[in-house]
Scaffold this motif. Structure first.
Motif, PDB file in Angstrom:
ATOM      1  N   GLN A  26      46.449  43.944  31.787  1.00 24.26           N
ATOM      2  CA  GLN A  26      46.047  45.071  32.622  1.00 24.26           C
ATOM      3  C   GLN A  26      44.712  44.804  33.310  1.00 24.26           C
ATOM      4  OE1 GLN A  26      46.239  48.465  30.003  1.00 24.26           O
ATOM      5  NE2 GLN A  26      48.447  48.650  30.247  1.00 24.26           N
ATOM      6  N   SER A  27      44.018  43.753  32.869  1.00 26.29           N
ATOM      7  CA  SER A  27      42.730  43.412  33.473  1.00 26.29           C
ATOM      8  C   SER A  27      42.929  42.629  34.765  1.00 26.29           C
ATOM      9  CB  SER A  27      41.898  42.572  32.498  1.00 26.29           C
ATOM     10  OG  SER A  27      42.434  41.260  32.394  1.00 26.29           O
ATOM     11  N   ARG A  28      41.876  42.554  35.550  1.00 26.88           N
ATOM     12  CA  ARG A  28      41.946  41.802  36.805  1.00 26.88           C
ATOM     13  C   ARG A  28      42.225  40.321  36.546  1.00 26.88           C
ATOM     14  NH1 ARG A  28      37.233  42.461  41.102  1.00 26.88           N
ATOM     15  NH2 ARG A  28      36.153  40.969  39.797  1.00 26.88           N
ATOM     16  N   ASP A  29      41.543  39.748  35.544  1.00 29.55           N
ATOM     17  CA  ASP A  29      41.790  38.345  35.213  1.00 29.55           C
ATOM     18  C   ASP A  29      43.216  38.145  34.715  1.00 29.55           C
ATOM     19  OD1 ASP A  29      39.304  37.395  35.979  1.00 29.55           O
ATOM     20  OD2 ASP A  29      38.460  37.460  33.952  1.00 29.55           O
ATOM     21  N   GLY A  30      43.693  39.079  33.932  1.00 29.21           N
ATOM     22  CA  GLY A  30      45.065  38.993  33.436  1.00 29.21           C
ATOM     23  C   GLY A  30      46.088  39.027  34.564  1.00 29.21           C
ATOM     24  N   GLN A  31      45.845  39.888  35.538  1.00 30.21           N
ATOM     25  CA  GLN A  31      46.737  39.966  36.697  1.00 30.21           C
ATOM     26  C   GLN A  31      46.715  38.660  37.483  1.00 30.21           C
ATOM     27  OE1 GLN A  31      48.855  42.607  37.786  1.00 30.21           O
ATOM     28  NE2 GLN A  31      48.497  43.194  35.666  1.00 30.21           N
ATOM     29  N   LEU A  77      39.204  30.904  35.391  1.00 29.09           N
ATOM     30  CA  LEU A  77      39.927  32.084  34.945  1.00 29.09           C
ATOM     31  C   LEU A  77      40.219  32.008  33.448  1.00 29.09           C
ATOM     32  CD1 LEU A  77      41.486  34.702  35.637  1.00 29.09           C
ATOM     33  CD2 LEU A  77      43.451  33.250  36.132  1.00 29.09           C
ATOM     34  N   VAL A  78      40.738  30.884  33.004  1.00 28.10           N
ATOM     35  CA  VAL A  78      41.055  30.709  31.583  1.00 28.10           C
ATOM     36  C   VAL A  78      39.778  30.764  30.747  1.00 28.10           C
ATOM     37  CG1 VAL A  78      41.992  29.104  29.862  1.00 28.10           C
ATOM     38  CG2 VAL A  78      43.226  29.505  32.002  1.00 28.10           C
ATOM     39  N   ASP A  79      38.691  30.227  31.251  1.00 24.64           N
ATOM     40  CA  ASP A  79      37.421  30.292  30.529  1.00 24.64           C
ATOM     41  C   ASP A  79      36.979  31.742  30.344  1.00 24.64           C
ATOM     42  OD1 ASP A  79      35.099  28.997  29.321  1.00 24.64           O
ATOM     43  OD2 ASP A  79      34.013  29.734  31.079  1.00 24.64           O
TER      44      ASP A  79
END
Length: 87
Positions: A26-31, A77-79
């Motif tokens: 649901q987070s921006r990074d997750g999206q 992003l993964v970091d």
């Protein structure tokens, strides 16, 4: 090798905590991660990897994450996600 260990740790941590998975996506990074993981095949590979991971085999998910981390944007992003998951 460290990225492999970090990726495995992230996948395992998320596998053990379904609420964290929901919050992550649901987070921006997750999206952004979802977009990267579903590019090209409309999510078929991600679905297969998730099914395998739910049975305890995270190899496909780790392979997909390594692929994402090959780009500068994907690695950053993964970091960020890794730091969030560790909290």
């Amino acid at each position: 090798m460290q990225m492999d260990e970090n990726t495995s740790r992230i996948v395992e941590s998320l596998r053990q905590n379904p609420a964290a998975v929901q919050a992550l996506f649901q987070s921006r990074d997750g999206q952004a991660l979802l977009r990267m993981l579903t590019e090209g095949d409309r999510g078929a590979s991600l679905q297969k990897a998730a099914q395998s991971a739910s049975r305890g085999d995270a190899a496909d998910m780790v392979r997909m994450m390594k692929q994402v981390m090959q780009s500068k944007e994907g690695a950053a992003l993964v970091d960020r996600i890794n730091k969030t998951v560790r909290k």
